[in-house]
Design an enzyme around this catalytic site. Structure first.
Site, mmCIF file in Angstrom:
data_model
loop_
_atom_site.group_PDB
_atom_site.id
_atom_site.type_symbol
_atom_site.label_atom_id
_atom_site.label_comp_id
_atom_site.label_asym_id
_atom_site.label_seq_id
_atom_site.Cartn_x
_atom_site.Cartn_y
_atom_site.Cartn_z
ATOM 1 N N ASN A 116 0.947 -1.139 -0.058
ATOM 2 C CA ASN A 116 -0.136 -0.140 -0.037
ATOM 3 C C ASN A 116 1.036 1.141 0.077
ATOM 4 O OD1 ASN A 116 -0.185 1.976 2.578
ATOM 5 N ND2 ASN A 116 0.214 -0.115 3.478
ATOM 6 N N PHE A 120 -1.759 8.119 4.252
ATOM 7 C CA PHE A 120 -2.442 8.784 5.598
ATOM 8 C C PHE A 120 -3.614 9.429 5.038
ATOM 9 C CE2 PHE A 120 1.602 9.277 8.520
ATOM 10 C CZ PHE A 120 1.638 8.044 8.657
ATOM 11 N N SER A 189 5.877 4.828 8.585
ATOM 12 C CA SER A 189 4.916 4.788 7.338
ATOM 13 C C SER A 189 6.164 5.076 6.183
ATOM 14 C CB SER A 189 3.705 5.371 7.196
ATOM 15 O OG SER A 189 3.337 5.185 5.945
ATOM 16 N N ASN A 191 5.073 5.824 3.427
ATOM 17 C CA ASN A 191 4.333 6.387 2.445
ATOM 18 C C ASN A 191 4.099 7.914 2.589
ATOM 19 O OD1 ASN A 191 3.891 3.995 1.057
ATOM 20 N ND2 ASN A 191 2.349 3.610 2.526
ATOM 21 N N THR A 192 5.020 8.684 3.554
ATOM 22 C CA THR A 192 4.655 10.189 3.580
ATOM 23 C C THR A 192 6.177 10.507 3.489
ATOM 24 O OG1 THR A 192 2.968 10.158 5.160
ATOM 25 C CG2 THR A 192 4.349 11.931 5.362
ATOM 26 N N LYS A 228 5.668 3.574 17.209
ATOM 27 C CA LYS A 228 5.552 2.337 16.115
ATOM 28 C C LYS A 228 6.865 2.562 15.147
ATOM 29 C CE LYS A 228 2.565 -0.189 13.011
ATOM 30 N NZ LYS A 228 1.145 -0.141 12.705
ATOM 31 N N ASN A 257 5.893 -1.684 11.598
ATOM 32 C CA ASN A 257 5.044 -1.028 10.452
ATOM 33 C C ASN A 257 5.415 -2.008 9.122
ATOM 34 O OD1 ASN A 257 3.563 0.784 8.860
ATOM 35 N ND2 ASN A 257 4.079 2.378 10.159
#
Length: 365
Positions: A116, A120, A189, A191-192, A228, A257
């Site tokens: 994915n 967020f 994450s 993805n940021t 996390k 994560n």
């Protein structure tokens, strides 16, 4: 109870993964509205023997749903009716954001995995807060004294520069901490842009200090705080985070994560490359997640909680994590493949393991 794999193959396998997620989640919520989840609740509620106290909170089961499934906090009560001991809402940001362009969710069925790059996507802390408040009222009425625990996972808003991250996390905390059973700072994450840079001890310290201070002030009580981390951290960096958590007297660490690694996948490498960037979750993460758990447990004080997540599919996986020193265990990706009775099967397996002596009910408290 094992009809779901066939149902998934017929109805969901050819559907866009993100659309399938929304459809499946809508079905869970519709079951609640129709009253069917009340029946599910009676069938799937964890046995009382699975209850355990962690971070001063009484969890109905050590197994819960990781952040990422309910990003908006609008299906928490319905999910609790499926047997999860806790639900972690989020990741929530201070500022509402749409996330990354679609498509951004991809199945790797052969690997029981998902990639994915959601980014967020969420409506923002101010929109999520009243939903959580309402959910807590319903959960207290439904479950009484030992209701499922609600954690809230917060992340950095994409439009906020890294140098302003502390105040951004503080703003989310101010809004959400009064409603959270526990809080999680997500700095892991992939993805940021730039987010994982905040995992360095120098960057992480002021964020955790600010969230801890703000959560106590805004909630008027101690709100357990966890961080996390990513599975891609080097072992020495994991040790550094563990030392920081000990120094700051954090309540715990969630490990791990998603990963940016693509090693060991069954899916054709060219097809994986075509998917592009994103975090990989599911069974391929199992070995590394377990390694990180064992490393953390070896260096953290016993009173510091470790929540293990990554590659958890079965009751045997949960038992392995608990025996390796996890206080709690979370899953997410397998939910997409295993269906609504997944938590029930895991809880049934844990109860059987206790009955046969393979799992001590007092272990890892």
């Amino acid at each position: 109870m094992r009809f779901y794999p066939t149902f998934f193959k017929v109805f969901f396998s050819g559907m866009d993964p993100e659309k399938a997620h929304h459809v499946g989640f809508s079905m869970v919520r519709a079951a609640e509205k129709a009253g069917a989840s009340a029946v599910l609740r009676r069938l799937t509620s964890p046995d009382q023997s699975l209850e355990r106290t962690v971070m001063g909170l009484r969890f109905p089961s050590p197994f819960g749903l990781a952040a990422g499934f309910d990003k908006e906090g609008h299906g928490t009560t319905a999910l609790c009716d499926l047997g999860f001991g806790h639900i972690e809402v989020g990741t929530v940001t201070a500022i509402a954001q749409p996330g990354n362009p679609q498509p951004r969710l991809f199945r790797l069925v052969e690997d029981k995995a998902v990639i994915n790059r959601m980014g967020f996507n969420n409506p923002g802390a101010a929109a999520v807060a009243p939903r959580i408040k309402e959910s807590l009222k319903h959960l207290s009425r439904r479950f009484g004294g030992t209701r499922p625990i609600i954690g809230i996972n917060i992340g950095k808003s994409k439009v906020v520069e890294l140098e302003d991250a502390v105040e951004d996390y503080r703003q989310s905390t101010r809004t959400l901490a009064p409603l959270a059973d526990y809080m999680v700072v997500n700095v892991s994450s992939p993805n940021t842009p730039g987010l994982r840079l905040l995992q360095s001890v120098e960057s992480l310290r002021p964020i955790l200090e600010a969230v801890r201070e703000e959560s106590s002030r805004s909630a008027g009580r101690h709100v357990p705080l966890l961080v996390k981390i990513a599975p891609d951290l080097a072992d020495e960096d994991i040790a550094d985070v563990a030392r920081l958590a000990t120094e700051l007297e954090l309540d715990g660490i969630i490990a791990t994560n998603t990963t940016i690694s693509r090693e060991g996948l069954k899916k054709d490498a060219r097809e994986v490359a075509e998917i592009g960037a994103g975090g990989l979750s599911g069974e391929p993460l199992k070995a590394r997640s377990l390694e990180v758990l064992k490393q953390l447990r070896s260096v953290l004080p016993r009173e510091t909680t470790v929540v293990s997540v990554g590659g958890v599919t079965s009751a045997e996986d949960v038992i392995e994590r608990l025996q390796a020193g996890a206080n709690l265990v979370q899953g997410y990706t397998a939910f997409l493949y295993e269906g609504p009775f997944w938590a029930w099967r895991i809880n049934a397996g844990l109860k059987k393991a206790q009955r046969t002596g393979r799992l001590n009910s007092n272990k890892a408290l």
